[in-house]
Write a protein that holds these residues in place. Structure first.
Motif, mmCIF file in Angstrom:
data_model
loop_
_atom_site.group_PDB
_atom_site.id
_atom_site.type_symbol
_atom_site.label_atom_id
_atom_site.label_comp_id
_atom_site.label_asym_id
_atom_site.label_seq_id
_atom_site.Cartn_x
_atom_site.Cartn_y
_atom_site.Cartn_z
ATOM 1 N N GLU A 1 37.241 -14.416 -6.132
ATOM 2 C CA GLU A 1 36.348 -14.050 -7.226
ATOM 3 C C GLU A 1 35.574 -12.803 -6.820
ATOM 4 O OE1 GLU A 1 35.859 -17.177 -5.620
ATOM 5 O OE2 GLU A 1 37.388 -18.064 -6.911
ATOM 6 N N LEU B 1 35.007 -15.506 -15.303
ATOM 7 C CA LEU B 1 34.178 -16.691 -15.072
ATOM 8 C C LEU B 1 32.754 -16.340 -15.475
ATOM 9 C CD1 LEU B 1 35.614 -17.471 -11.522
ATOM 10 C CD2 LEU B 1 36.383 -18.402 -13.722
ATOM 11 N N TYR C 1 29.045 -16.742 -13.212
ATOM 12 C CA TYR C 1 29.533 -17.301 -11.950
ATOM 13 C C TYR C 1 28.524 -17.118 -10.813
ATOM 14 C CZ TYR C 1 32.686 -18.176 -8.020
ATOM 15 O OH TYR C 1 33.263 -18.674 -6.887
ATOM 16 N N GLU D 1 38.215 -13.904 -11.784
ATOM 17 C CA GLU D 1 39.067 -14.642 -10.875
ATOM 18 C C GLU D 1 40.320 -13.788 -10.750
ATOM 19 O OE1 GLU D 1 40.131 -19.122 -10.591
ATOM 20 O OE2 GLU D 1 41.603 -18.180 -11.917
#
Length: 161
Positions: free
Chosen positions: A107, A130, A133, A142
């Motif tokens: 990520e 995401l 996040y 991601e």
């Protein structure tokens, strides 16, 4: 003098913590407890880059073949854009592939343009966004890479294909 790569050793912990906290803002950088937790996972692997005996970069991964996850890749500001991150990543990917990993995930913040470009240059592709996040407010991508040769892998180490 080029950097040298080696496996992480427990005595490196303080240097890794300082480097991670220098590379990421508070709240995103790992705490002492969390970094120690990740380094002690049986499935974790960490490699450091040294320049004249000083740690200037490290990569920390976790694996569950055929999948692996890049937990962090940190390079000291003084050594960025000199191939340190690329060298750490290449060596880590090679080691992961030897242990049966075929897909690597990670990520990175959507706002980290240099980071996204780095990962894309190394064959990682955005799979998803995401939401919130980081710190429950910063979006992340991601990203995924399929390691080459996945379909041609021998069943056992040393076995000819």
């Amino acid at each position: 003098m080029p950097v040298t790569l080696r496996a992480h050793e427990p005595r490196d912990f303080s240097a890794l913590l300082r480097l991670d906290q220098a590379c990421f803002p508070p709240g995103i950088a790992y705490s002492k407890t969390l970094l120690r937790y990740f380094l002690k996972l049986p499935s974790a692997d960490a490699m450091v880059a040294e320049d004249a005996g000083r740690i200037v970069g490290f990569i920390l991964t976790e694996e569950n073949p055929p999948l692996a996850h890049v937990i962090t890749l940190d390079v000291a500001e003084s050594h960025r854009r000199q191939g340190v991150g690329s060298a750490l990543l290449a060596e880590s990917e090679k080691n992961l592939a030897l242990r049966g990993v075929r897909t690597i995930l990670l990520e990175t913040a959507t706002s980290n343009k240099a980071g996204v470009a780095f990962w894309q240059r190394h064959g990682y592709r955005i799979e998803a966004t995401l939401k919130r996040y980081y710190l429950q407010k910063i979006d992340a991508y991601e990203m995924r890479k399929f390691l080459p040769g996945a379909a041609k892998t021998a069943k056992h180490p040393g076995e000819m294909i």
